[in-house]
Design a protein around this motif. Structure first.
Motif, PDB file in Angstrom:
ATOM      1  N   LYS A 292      14.939   1.040 100.868  1.00 18.85           N
ATOM      2  CA  LYS A 292      15.099   1.581  99.523  1.00 18.85           C
ATOM      3  C   LYS A 292      16.103   2.718  99.463  1.00 18.85           C
ATOM      4  O   LYS A 292      16.809   2.873  98.482  1.00 18.85           O
ATOM      5  N   GLN A 293      16.179   3.514 100.511  1.00 17.05           N
ATOM      6  CA  GLN A 293      16.977   4.729 100.430  1.00 17.05           C
ATOM      7  C   GLN A 293      18.399   4.542 100.938  1.00 17.05           C
ATOM      8  O   GLN A 293      19.132   5.502 101.082  1.00 17.05           O
ATOM      9  N   SER A 294      18.801   3.309 101.216  1.00 20.07           N
ATOM     10  CA  SER A 294      20.157   3.125 101.712  1.00 20.07           C
ATOM     11  C   SER A 294      20.825   1.858 101.201  1.00 20.07           C
ATOM     12  O   SER A 294      21.911   1.528 101.624  1.00 20.07           O
ATOM     13  N   SER A 295      20.179   1.124 100.298  1.00 20.52           N
ATOM     14  CA  SER A 295      20.740  -0.143  99.856  1.00 20.52           C
ATOM     15  C   SER A 295      20.749  -0.234  98.333  1.00 20.52           C
ATOM     16  O   SER A 295      19.957   0.396  97.649  1.00 20.52           O
ATOM     17  N   TYR A 296      21.635  -1.076  97.842  1.00 22.12           N
ATOM     18  CA  TYR A 296      21.676  -1.339  96.418  1.00 22.12           C
ATOM     19  C   TYR A 296      20.410  -2.078  95.997  1.00 22.12           C
ATOM     20  O   TYR A 296      19.849  -2.862  96.759  1.00 22.12           O
ATOM     21  N   SER A 297      19.979  -1.842  94.779  1.00 20.15           N
ATOM     22  CA  SER A 297      18.822  -2.557  94.276  1.00 20.15           C
ATOM     23  C   SER A 297      19.008  -2.802  92.781  1.00 20.15           C
ATOM     24  O   SER A 297      19.443  -1.922  92.056  1.00 20.15           O
ATOM     25  N   TYR A 298      18.666  -4.017  92.353  1.00 20.54           N
ATOM     26  CA  TYR A 298      18.855  -4.421  90.967  1.00 20.54           C
ATOM     27  C   TYR A 298      17.546  -4.962  90.394  1.00 20.54           C
ATOM     28  O   TYR A 298      16.730  -5.535  91.112  1.00 20.54           O
ATOM     29  N   ALA A 299      17.395  -4.805  89.085  1.00 21.67           N
ATOM     30  CA  ALA A 299      16.304  -5.448  88.359  1.00 21.67           C
ATOM     31  C   ALA A 299      16.911  -6.541  87.494  1.00 21.67           C
ATOM     32  O   ALA A 299      17.814  -6.284  86.705  1.00 21.67           O
ATOM     33  N   ASN A 300      16.421  -7.769  87.656  1.00 23.97           N
ATOM     34  CA  ASN A 300      16.937  -8.921  86.917  1.00 23.97           C
ATOM     35  C   ASN A 300      15.919  -9.364  85.866  1.00 23.97           C
ATOM     36  O   ASN A 300      14.731  -9.520  86.176  1.00 23.97           O
ATOM     37  N   LEU A 301      16.385  -9.571  84.647  1.00 25.14           N
ATOM     38  CA  LEU A 301      15.523 -10.006  83.560  1.00 25.14           C
ATOM     39  C   LEU A 301      14.733 -11.244  83.980  1.00 25.14           C
ATOM     40  O   LEU A 301      15.296 -12.220  84.474  1.00 25.14           O
ATOM     41  N   ALA A 302      13.388 -11.203  83.788  1.00 23.40           N
ATOM     42  CA  ALA A 302      12.531 -12.281  84.286  1.00 23.40           C
ATOM     43  C   ALA A 302      11.793 -13.023  83.185  1.00 23.40           C
ATOM     44  O   ALA A 302      11.168 -14.043  83.453  1.00 23.40           O
ATOM     45  N   GLN A 303      11.851 -12.538  81.960  1.00 27.20           N
ATOM     46  CA  GLN A 303      11.173 -13.214  80.862  1.00 27.20           C
ATOM     47  C   GLN A 303      12.144 -13.449  79.719  1.00 27.20           C
ATOM     48  O   GLN A 303      12.921 -12.563  79.362  1.00 27.20           O
ATOM     49  N   ALA A 304      12.075 -14.620  79.151  1.00 30.10           N
ATOM     50  CA  ALA A 304      12.927 -14.936  78.005  1.00 30.10           C
ATOM     51  C   ALA A 304      12.315 -16.097  77.242  1.00 30.10           C
ATOM     52  O   ALA A 304      11.986 -17.121  77.834  1.00 30.10           O
ATOM     53  N   ASP A 305      12.140 -15.929  75.935  1.00 36.42           N
ATOM     54  CA  ASP A 305      11.674 -17.009  75.079  1.00 36.42           C
ATOM     55  C   ASP A 305      12.901 -17.792  74.639  1.00 36.42           C
ATOM     56  O   ASP A 305      13.725 -17.309  73.854  1.00 36.42           O
ATOM     57  N   THR A 306      13.052 -18.995  75.175  1.00 35.41           N
ATOM     58  CA  THR A 306      14.277 -19.774  74.935  1.00 35.41           C
ATOM     59  C   THR A 306      14.110 -20.803  73.814  1.00 35.41           C
ATOM     60  O   THR A 306      14.833 -21.786  73.757  1.00 35.41           O
TER      61      THR A 306
END
Length: 444
Positions: A292-306
């Motif tokens: 956690k303290q040395s790498s990139y981290s992303y949050a990706n959208l996980a819910q979508a009403d299509t």
């Protein structure tokens, strides 16, 4: 006229009071007043930007002195009419209440766009134009409330070539420390959701993966929808508009309690689920959890009403892409269908149509480029060695813009002369231009 493309933090500061928008949903907000220094503690371990994006950068922060933390975000840099968003991913140690960046990097033109450039007069009477890089020095938490945190970030400009300030009397003034502000929102852990056959999942995407399809083309997975077939299996579906063929690719997954494990081809990954500030659910690739303290981290959208049933009129607007690299070079990626069937697609400052569009039976819209106004779309697709088809399927409308399922099919000729195809599928949030959209390519 319309507002600036560069999405600066919505923040007003007067004496020791700070005003900011506190979003309660993707489009609704209330005004929040924070007093500098009144509360200076963090209630979360993970923080994100307060932006409408399909992917958010995550910072790992805390209150413990002497501990190394990670800032991963963008800050607004300003100087005499110069405005840029400087992306930074810095390790920092909390010392005496200040997050001191460890070996901070210089943010130069090659990665982050336009440089700050100014002309100076030498003591001998000559003039020289000097360009500067941005370097972030430290960050201080100046206000916090619930999941809200405001940092005062100190930065300075560094000449890109060595300069003796004694020879340039005005130069030293440009090297002083400057301040900017960064708004973060807390990110909370969320349980792995339960799902059953027929559900659609997002957020399961091995980074940089490319799946080879049966027709020899490739399918790049960014954040494509997965259809659940059973408690342990699902599949991607992809149609290549260049070849007309539709393919599926199977995956398996297992709920491990804290994480969801999934396998695509030979790659197995785990994701954690989190709740963002506007109650959206997102995934975080657990590949990074041990670093956690040395790498990139992303949050990706996980819910979508299509299930939104779009009409052609929904697409007949001017959209722009909120892309950091384009914004920082004063270019704007624009998607604009015209009534005569022509279109501007990812113009980057090119005036005039460079493609054509058509409305599809599934209520999506496809853009084809390059394709001149006097050509039929079918001719452009069938008779071009280099062609792009970008399909947008609208699934949610917001005041600021629309959420789309995006499928980009590309055909090109490689160095050996062979024709190769690829398909990239993802979610994309396109901003709506208000009133009149001005897009241009300017240089300083």
């Amino acid at each position: 006229m319309r507002s600036e493309f560069i999405p600066l933090e919505v923040l007003a500061k007067k004496e020791n009071s700070i005003r900011a928008k506190k979003y309660t949903s993707e489009t609704e907000f209330t005004w929040l007043t924070l007093n500098k220094g009144e509360q200076k503690s963090l209630n979360f371990d993970t923080y994100s930007d307060q932006r409408q994006e399909q992917t958010l950068q995550l910072s790992q922060l805390g209150n413990e002195e002497g501990v190394k933390y990670t800032f991963f975000a963008n800050v607004a840099i300003k100087a005499e009419g110069y405005t840029q968003l400087a992306g930074f991913h810095e390790n920092a140690t909390l010392t005496d209440g200040i997050y001191q960046f460890i070996e901070p990097e210089e943010k130069g033109n090659s990665i982050f766009g336009q440089d700050y450039t100014k002309t100076f007069q030498n003591t001998d009477g000559s003039y020289q134009q000097i360009s500067f890089s941005v370097q972030l020095k430290q960050a201080e938490l100046i206000a916090s409330l619930d999941d809200f945190a405001v940092f005062e970030v100190t930065y300075h400009f560094i000449p890109q070539t060595s300069q003796d300030t004694a020879n340039w009397p005005e130069l030293e003034k440009e090297l002083v420390d400057r301040k900017t502000y960064k708004v973060f929102r807390g990110v909370a852990e969320a349980p792995v959701p339960e799902f059953s056959a027929g559900d659609v999942l997002f957020g399961l995407s091995p980074l940089y993966s490319s799946v080879q399809l049966a027709d020899g083309s490739s399918f790049k997975i960014i954040n494509a929808p997965i259809t659940v077939d059973s408690e342990t299996s699902g599949h991607f579906s992809i149609k290549n508009p260049l070849s007309g063929e539709e393919s599926t690719y199977d995956i398996t997954f297992s709920n491990l309690g804290d994480t969801l494990e999934f396998t695509i081809g030979i790659e197995t990954r785990n994701v954690r689920y989190v709740k963002l500030y506007d109650n959206r659910i997102a995934t975080v690739d657990d590949f990074y959890s041990s670093k956690k303290q040395s790498s990139y981290s992303y949050a990706n959208l996980a819910q979508a009403d299509t299930t939104y049933n779009a009409t052609q009129e929904d697409y007949m607007k001017t959209f722009y892409v909120n892309d950091l690299n384009l914004l920082n070079n004063n270019k704007h990626a624009v998607i604009e269908p015209h009534d005569n069937g022509t279109a501007i697609v990812y113009s980057g400052g090119i005036f005039g149509p460079n493609g054509r569009w058509q409305f599809e039976q599934d209520n999506s819209m496809s853009f084809v480029l390059p394709c001149s106004p006097n050509q039929a779309i079918s001719n452009c697709i069938n008779n071009s060695e280099r062609i792009n088809v970008i399909n947008y399927k609208l699934f949610k409308k917001e005041k600021a813009g629309y959420w789309f399922l995006r499928s980009h099919s590309n055909q090109n000729k490689n160095a050996d002369g062979a024709i190769v195809q690829s398909v990239t599928q993802s979610i994309q949030f396109l901003k709506l231009c208000d009133v009149v959209c001005i897009y241009k390519n300017t240089s300083r």
